[in-house]
Every structure is written in structure tokens, then in C-alpha cells.
Design a protein around this motif. Structure first.
Motif, PDB file in Angstrom:
ATOM      1  N   ALA A  22      28.328  28.396  21.565  1.00  0.00           N
ATOM      2  CA  ALA A  22      28.671  29.787  21.295  1.00  0.00           C
ATOM      3  C   ALA A  22      28.357  30.195  19.867  1.00  0.00           C
ATOM      4  O   ALA A  22      28.328  31.391  19.553  1.00  0.00           O
ATOM      5  CB  ALA A  22      30.150  30.022  21.586  1.00  0.00           C
ATOM      6  N   THR A  23      28.112  29.231  18.976  1.00  0.00           N
ATOM      7  CA  THR A  23      27.926  29.548  17.555  1.00  0.00           C
ATOM      8  C   THR A  23      26.792  30.536  17.294  1.00  0.00           C
ATOM      9  O   THR A  23      26.968  31.499  16.540  1.00  0.00           O
ATOM     10  CB  THR A  23      27.707  28.259  16.754  1.00  0.00           C
ATOM     11  N   PRO A  24      25.603  30.361  17.925  1.00  0.00           N
ATOM     12  CA  PRO A  24      24.543  31.358  17.679  1.00  0.00           C
ATOM     13  C   PRO A  24      24.890  32.758  18.185  1.00  0.00           C
ATOM     14  O   PRO A  24      24.359  33.752  17.676  1.00  0.00           O
ATOM     15  CB  PRO A  24      23.344  30.787  18.444  1.00  0.00           C
ATOM     16  N   LEU A  25      25.778  32.836  19.187  1.00  0.00           N
ATOM     17  CA  LEU A  25      26.120  34.132  19.774  1.00  0.00           C
ATOM     18  C   LEU A  25      27.205  34.846  18.976  1.00  0.00           C
ATOM     19  O   LEU A  25      27.163  36.075  18.813  1.00  0.00           O
ATOM     20  CB  LEU A  25      26.593  33.945  21.222  1.00  0.00           C
ATOM     21  N   ALA A  47      22.947  39.913  26.736  1.00  0.00           N
ATOM     22  CA  ALA A  47      23.768  39.227  25.738  1.00  0.00           C
ATOM     23  C   ALA A  47      25.149  38.891  26.301  1.00  0.00           C
ATOM     24  O   ALA A  47      25.706  37.822  26.021  1.00  0.00           O
ATOM     25  CB  ALA A  47      23.902  40.102  24.493  1.00  0.00           C
ATOM     26  N   LEU A  48      25.683  39.790  27.112  1.00  0.00           N
ATOM     27  CA  LEU A  48      26.973  39.532  27.731  1.00  0.00           C
ATOM     28  C   LEU A  48      26.879  38.377  28.720  1.00  0.00           C
ATOM     29  O   LEU A  48      27.765  37.505  28.779  1.00  0.00           O
ATOM     30  CB  LEU A  48      27.466  40.802  28.440  1.00  0.00           C
ATOM     31  N   ALA A  49      25.796  38.328  29.503  1.00  0.00           N
ATOM     32  CA  ALA A  49      25.602  37.238  30.457  1.00  0.00           C
ATOM     33  C   ALA A  49      25.512  35.893  29.744  1.00  0.00           C
ATOM     34  O   ALA A  49      26.013  34.875  30.246  1.00  0.00           O
ATOM     35  CB  ALA A  49      24.351  37.481  31.292  1.00  0.00           C
ATOM     36  N   ASP A  50      24.886  35.872  28.559  1.00  0.00           N
ATOM     37  CA  ASP A  50      24.820  34.631  27.772  1.00  0.00           C
ATOM     38  C   ASP A  50      26.220  34.120  27.435  1.00  0.00           C
ATOM     39  O   ASP A  50      26.457  32.905  27.402  1.00  0.00           O
ATOM     40  CB  ASP A  50      24.050  34.868  26.469  1.00  0.00           C
ATOM     41  N   ARG A  51      27.122  35.034  27.197  1.00  0.00           N
ATOM     42  CA  ARG A  51      28.499  34.653  26.860  1.00  0.00           C
ATOM     43  C   ARG A  51      29.303  34.293  28.108  1.00  0.00           C
ATOM     44  O   ARG A  51      30.097  33.346  28.089  1.00  0.00           O
ATOM     45  CB  ARG A  51      29.175  35.799  26.095  1.00  0.00           C
ATOM     46  N   VAL A  52      29.097  35.067  29.167  1.00  0.00           N
ATOM     47  CA  VAL A  52      29.840  34.804  30.395  1.00  0.00           C
ATOM     48  C   VAL A  52      29.544  33.409  30.934  1.00  0.00           C
ATOM     49  O   VAL A  52      30.447  32.690  31.376  1.00  0.00           O
ATOM     50  CB  VAL A  52      29.533  35.881  31.460  1.00  0.00           C
ATOM     51  N   ILE A  53      28.285  32.995  30.893  1.00  0.00           N
ATOM     52  CA  ILE A  53      27.939  31.689  31.460  1.00  0.00           C
ATOM     53  C   ILE A  53      28.632  30.557  30.710  1.00  0.00           C
ATOM     54  O   ILE A  53      28.982  29.525  31.301  1.00  0.00           O
ATOM     55  CB  ILE A  53      26.403  31.477  31.485  1.00  0.00           C
ATOM     56  N   LEU A  54      28.879  30.744  29.409  1.00  0.00           N
ATOM     57  CA  LEU A  54      29.608  29.719  28.654  1.00  0.00           C
ATOM     58  C   LEU A  54      31.045  29.580  29.153  1.00  0.00           C
ATOM     59  O   LEU A  54      31.581  28.474  29.212  1.00  0.00           O
ATOM     60  CB  LEU A  54      29.601  30.055  27.161  1.00  0.00           C
ATOM     61  N   ALA A  55      31.662  30.703  29.507  1.00  0.00           N
ATOM     62  CA  ALA A  55      33.033  30.656  30.014  1.00  0.00           C
ATOM     63  C   ALA A  55      33.095  30.190  31.458  1.00  0.00           C
ATOM     64  O   ALA A  55      34.058  29.539  31.874  1.00  0.00           O
ATOM     65  CB  ALA A  55      33.679  32.041  29.890  1.00  0.00           C
ATOM     66  N   VAL A  56      32.059  30.518  32.238  1.00  0.00           N
ATOM     67  CA  VAL A  56      32.036  30.151  33.648  1.00  0.00           C
ATOM     68  C   VAL A  56      31.723  28.666  33.849  1.00  0.00           C
ATOM     69  O   VAL A  56      32.213  28.041  34.802  1.00  0.00           O
ATOM     70  CB  VAL A  56      31.014  31.034  34.407  1.00  0.00           C
ATOM     71  N   SER A  57      30.960  28.090  32.952  1.00  0.00           N
ATOM     72  CA  SER A  57      30.517  26.692  33.123  1.00  0.00           C
ATOM     73  C   SER A  57      31.676  25.712  33.306  1.00  0.00           C
ATOM     74  O   SER A  57      31.603  24.832  34.179  1.00  0.00           O
ATOM     75  CB  SER A  57      29.632  26.271  31.950  1.00  0.00           C
TER      76      SER A  57
END
Length: 384
Positions: free
Chosen positions: A251-254, A297-307
Motif C-alpha cells: 500500500a505504500t506507493p498508493l 486507483a480505487l480498485a488498486d486499493r480495494v484489491i489489497l483489502a480483499v486479498s
């Protein structure tokens, strides 16, 4: 409730009456003749069932229906004025509420603004009941129960609340008991996302899913976990509080300053993604639908939480809901799905919630309808 011996005429009459009552709930008002057709019983028997149900106040005549020749036939319907409930969603700055009856009529939803000072559980619920009944034109004295959705974890056995950031004035222990004692009604409290998950199972996109997780994205985050039709709440009611989970290094780059998933995907974070400078999430969300860059950009963040959900639960479906999930719509679901490894999760489907703008109230309403009907049906033995 009186005990009825199985196999006796009284037991058979009670069984027939319950069947008649359920048919009236399912089909709406019926004539004696139509009830006989649906049950396969004679008209005299149908008349007896209707008479017993009317005698104990469960049904009443609601109109007439033309039979062509001869007098019109009386139609009977379930009474909705005897017992009602109120579905309530407690939010940080407001309360939403709606009256619920046995046939699940559509009543108007009210929203009450709240101030953080001086709030109590019983005060919030009293205000919700009063406002909902006034808007619906319903007598407050008919309200016998409430189902309350809260933005917190609730442990039923201990009457304990935790993660109560948005519940000023609600104590960590004893809120349900205080409401029941002060108002003299039956109280069910549940996490708001759990109620939305129940609504998704019964009336949304997950009605056929073997298992699913509802990922709620709004000002805060939450996950509702449905395993084969049962919501998993955890040992203390805290299952699904994903917003407090530390973000991974990916998540750091985001979002370099993000410590937990609320920092990454909560209201302020999404508002900033949409170019907000101090605006609220609600003010910014209308921009999301047509902003492909923000959706990506939101999908990039959502996938981190969904994983983590995929790794631990391996559900057949992820449902993206909450205000942000709904605003992102099917396109957000598509973008998140593109970021899932198909080899690791070949059976996974990602969908957008389909329970409308008030999923918490919908889940609470569904519980109340069942509770009210069970209560009324328990009175049927008194009719025999």
C-alpha cells in the motif's frame, strides 16, 4: 401458548389455521372460496379457519370481491395494526428509521439529525420510534420490538459493544437492557454491515451464492461474512472489522501515510482520490462513476483489502457495497476482478451490491417481519 397434543382435532385445526395464516401473508387478502382452493380444504373448513383467526384478532375483513351472480364475497387480510416494529440504523450524525408490519408494507423512511452531547441508547431509539410512527401515521403503542443496526461490533450474550467510535453516549455494556427497560419493547442489536449482508443474501446478488463476503466501503469499512446462509459474527461479535487492520507494504506507493485500511479506503481517502480538498465523501462520490482514473486507483486499493478475505475465506463471491461501492458500480467490480489471480481463485465472482440505498434498514426490516409473524403465529393455538 397452550400445549396441543399432536394428532388431536385441536392440533389439526391449529395446523390448518397456521397454513391459512401463511397463505394470507403470502397472497394478500383472500376470500373463503380462494382460501379453500389454495389449501385443498372445503369451503366450510375454510370458513372455520377464517372465523378462528378473526376471533383472536389476527385477520379482519378488508373488502369484497364480485363473484358474478349472487352476493359479493368478503375478502380477509392480515391485521397490521396489532403489532408493529421499527427498523433503525444508528449513524454518527443521524438516525434512520422505518415502521415495519406483518405484511411488510412500504412505510416512509425518516432521518433524524443528532448531536453528540446528551445521547443515550434509549433516547436515540425513543426518538427513532416517535419519528417513524409519526411519519407513517402509526400508533406508537403498537410498536413491540426494534431491530437496530449500529456501526460497531455487538456481542449478544454479554450485551457488549466495541469499536464504538460513531456511537456517542452508548455504553460498552448494557445498551440493549437499557432500551428494553426504558421502553418496554424487545430489542435486537446487530452490526450494520451484518444486516446489509443478510439483505444481500435474501434480496441481492448473493441469493444463490454458496458463501460470500460483503465488502462495505463508506466513511468507514466493514466486512460481512456469509457462510452457507449464516452470518459469521466471531467469538465476541467483532468479525469483519477490517478497517482497523494494518495495511501491507504494497500500500505504500498508493498511500504512504496510511496505517490501516480505513486510512487507505475510508471516506477522507476516497474523497482525496476524487480531488476533494476538505469536502465530505458524500459530496465527492457523484464524480466517481465517470472518473476512470479514480476508479482504477480505487480498485488498486480495494484489491489489497480483499486479498486477505480471499486467502482466509476463499468465498465464491465478493460483493462490493456501501456508498463508495455502489457509486463505483459494475465498473469498479470489473476492475477489481481484473486484479484477482484467476489461477488462485477460479471460482470467484465479484459483484456490486443490489440491495438499494438502504441495505441496513432492509436487513433490519426482514428480521422484524419474521419476528412479528412468528409472534402472531404463536397466538394461533388460542384460536382453536
Amino acid at each position: 401458548m397452550n400445549q396441543i397434543d399432536p394428532g388431536t382435532p385441536t392440533w389439526l385445526a391449529a395446523r390448518n389455521d397456521r397454513t391459512a395464516f401463511r397463505l394470507l401473508l403470502e397472497h394478500g387478502p383472500l376470500t373463503r372460496s380462494r382460501l379453500g382452493e389454495l389449501t385443498g380444504l372445503s369451503k366450510p373448513t375454510a370458513s372455520q379457519m377464517l372465523a378462528r383467526l378473526e376471533r383472536v384478532g389476527l385477520i379482519h375483513p378488508v373488502g369484497e370481491r364480485s363473484n358474478g351472480r349472487g352476493p359479493n364475497a368478503v375478502t380477509y387480510g392480515v391485521r397490521t395494526d396489532r403489532i408493529t416494529g421499527v427498523a433503525i440504523s444508528i449513524l454518527e450524525r443521524s438516525i434512520q428509521a422505518v415502521v415495519v408490519d406483518a405484511v411488510d408494507h412500504e412505510h416512509p423512511i425518516v432521518q433524524i439529525a443528532t448531536e453528540p452531547e446528551g445521547r443515550t441508547p434509549e433516547g436515540d431509539v425513543r426518538s427513532a420510534i416517535r419519528a417513524a410512527c409519526a411519519e407513517a401515521g402509526i400508533d406508537e403503542s403498537t410498536v413491540s420490538r426494534v431491530v437496530i443496526g449500529v456501526q460497531a461490533a455487538f456481542f449478544v450474550d454479554g450485551d457488549e459493544l466495541s469499536f464504538t467510535d460513531t456511537l456517542p453516549g452508548w455504553p460498552p455494556v448494557g445498551s440493549r437492557a437499557r432500551i428494553e427497560s426504558a421502553l418496554g419493547i424487545e430489542v435486537t442489536i446487530d452490526n450494520d454491515v451484518n444486516l446489509a449482508t443478510m439483505a444481500e443474501r435474501s434480496a441481492g446478488v448473493a441469493h444463490l451464492a454458496a458463501s460470500f463476503a460483503l465488502f462495505w466501503i463508506g466513511d468507514g469499512l466493514g466486512v460481512g461474512v456469509d457462510l452457507g446462509g449464516t452470518v459469521h459474527r466471531g467469538a465476541s461479535g467483532g468479525a469483519g472489522e477490517i478497517g482497523y487492520l494494518a495495511v501491507p507494504k504494497a500500500a505504500t506507493p498508493l498511500a504512504p501515510a496510511a496505517n490501516d485500511f480505513t486510512d487507505l479506503l475510508g471516506g477522507p481517502a476516497v474523497a482525496r482520490l476524487l480531488g476533494g480538498a476538505g469536502e465530505s465523501l458524500g459530496e465527492m462520490l457523484p464524480r466517481l462513476t465517470d472518473d476512470e482514473a479514480a476508479l482504477s486507483a480505487l480498485a488498486d486499493r480495494v484489491i489489497l483489502a480483499v486479498s486477505p478475505l480471499l486467502a482466509i475465506l476463499d468465498p465464491s463471491m465478493i460483493v462490493i457495497g456501501g456508498p463508495t461501492g455502489i457509486a463505483g458500480g459494475d465498473r469498479l467490480a470489473e476492475l477489481v476482478a481484473e486484479r484477482v489471480d484467476p489461477a488462485a481463485h477460479p471460482k470467484l465472482t465479484i459483484r456490486t451490491s443490489a440491495t438499494g440505498a438502504q441495505p441496513v434498514l432492509l436487513g433490519a426490516r426482514q428480521q422484524l417481519v419474521e419476528q412479528i409473524r412468528d409472534h402472531l403465529e404463536a397466538d394461533i393455538s388460542l384460536a382453536t
